[in-house]
Design a protein around this motif. Structure first.
Motif: not given
Length: 406
Positions: A343-355
């Motif tokens: 889940x860490x890489x997915x979290x990294x992407x989500x942090x991009x999407x949500x700013x």
């Protein structure tokens, strides 16, 4: 004038009109329009298209060069149905421009066997370079092996399609060859006939097999199960196998990837480090498959792409590492080893999407419940590194962008 002479004259005129209609000029590139483009694309193995606008300075510079190339190509390949260099005036043929998604002038595209290739021509713009490009495209895309031992020495870093056939004149092989012509930039294609391949398939039953880039992935061999004379079905299967979810970015394809407009999630690695690539690909395929419409998953040679690493404050001594390039800023994944935590890489992407990535670069980590956010903002104000890959996009010195692109 008697009836015979009149009929003969009319027949001759019809022939001349037909010839001029589908061969508008005896020299230079063929002018294509909504009346003749479909027949031209369907009746030639290769069509090299120049989409231009008369008011575009770069189009006008290219026009005589492309016409000269057309003459050279016609001289080198005089047989009908082999290759045509065509040009489209996008101001007059707006429906064609829209159909081919033209966003800049001049744009050079390639159609092979009636199908548009996904890659534009982005090489040198000279008559000699165009001729060499055409020659390369018309080379046989398939290498023949004469012994199964030949297959033991294939490049383990390449994705490979292997065909086992009885004879070259089989209709199944014709389909295989057409698919190979369309996808030769994405895979290597090999074929064996008769005795050299009979141990691998029953007589009269050709077999096509995908061999993955085992040095760079954990994938396994797979045999094609569909119809061998169905071009569309085989083409789709081969494309799925040859164009992986995780691609390598190079200086040669960077413009093409940048133009797709998706953020990059990039693994920077040492050239001889294959294990990190394998693990990265496996994690992407297992955890981030649902994100493939939102981001380009890439690997990059960290020594060749030293400049982006420098912008991140890193060098090749810090490899491997992972970063996002959003085409505005670059963001570093904190610790490469965290990639292995589910889940860490997915979290990294989500942090991009949500700013969150952008916010934390400016103001530091988000405050906890008992911290004052104003104090943290004052303490950590900074600026994330600018994107370096956006500079590898389409050059304004080579294209005129459409007005809605400016």
């Amino acid at each position: 004038m008697n009836l015979f002479s009149s009929t003969k004259c009319i027949f001759f005129q019809v022939i001349m009109i037909f010839y001029v209609f589908y061969n508008p000029t005896d020299s230079g590139a063929v002018e294509l329009n909504s009346q003749n483009i479909d027949m031209t694309l369907a009746s030639n193995e290769l069509v090299f298209l120049n989409f231009y606008a008369e008011w575009c300075r770069f189009s006008n510079i290219l026009q005589p060069v492309f016409n000269e190339a057309a003459d050279k190509v016609r001289e080198a390949f005089p047989e009908a149905g082999k290759v045509v260099l065509g040009k489209v005036d996008c101001d007059r043929e707006t429906s064609i421009a829209s159909r081919f998604h033209i966003t800049k002038y001049p744009t050079l595209k390639v159609v092979r066997n009636g199908q548009l290739t996904k890659r534009e021509y982005r090489g040198q713009r000279s008559a000699e370079a165009f001729l060499e490009f055409v020659k390369k495209h018309l080379e046989d895309p398939i290498k023949e092996f004469h012994s199964l031992k030949d297959l033991e020495n294939l490049d383990s870093k390449k994705r490979i399609i292997i065909g086992y056939f009885d004879r070259r004149d089989q209709p199944e092989y014709n389909t295989f060859r057409r698919v190979a012509t369309n996808l030769k930039e994405d895979c290597q294609f090999h074929v064996g006939f008769g005795d050299s391949s009979k141990a691998m398939h029953p007589p009269g039953t050709p077999i096509i097999v995908f061999r993955p880039d085992v040095a760079l992935s954990h994938e396994n061999d797979e045999t094609y199960k569909g119809g061998l004379v169905n071009f569309d079905e085989l083409n789709i299967w081969v494309q799925e196998k040859c164009v992986p979810l995780v691609r390598e970015i190079t200086f040669e394809n960077a413009e093409e990837l940048t133009e797709e407009g998706l953020p990059f999630l990039i693994l920077f690695h040492n050239p001889d480090d294959t294990e990190s690539i394998k693990d990265y690909k496996a994690i992407i395929e297992n955890e981030l498959l649902s994100e493939k419409q939102n981001v380009n998953f890439l690997t990059a040679d960290g020594k060749r792409f030293a400049h982006p690493l420098h912008h991140l404050g890193k060098s090749d001594d810090d490899l491997p590492l992972i970063a996002i390039d959003s085409f505005r800023h670059m963001y570093l994944f904190p610790d490469f080893k965290d990639m292995y935590k589910p889940g860490k890489l997915k979290e990294f992407l989500q942090d991009l999407y949500n700013g969150k990535l952008h916010r934390e670069f400016h103001y530091g980590p988000d405050p906890s419940n008992n911290e004052d956010s104003n104090d943290i903002q004052v303490k950590f104000i900074t600026s994330p590194p600018e994107s370096t890959f956006k500079k590898l996009g389409p050059s304004k010195n080579r294209y005129t962008l459409l007005k809605d692109e400016l």
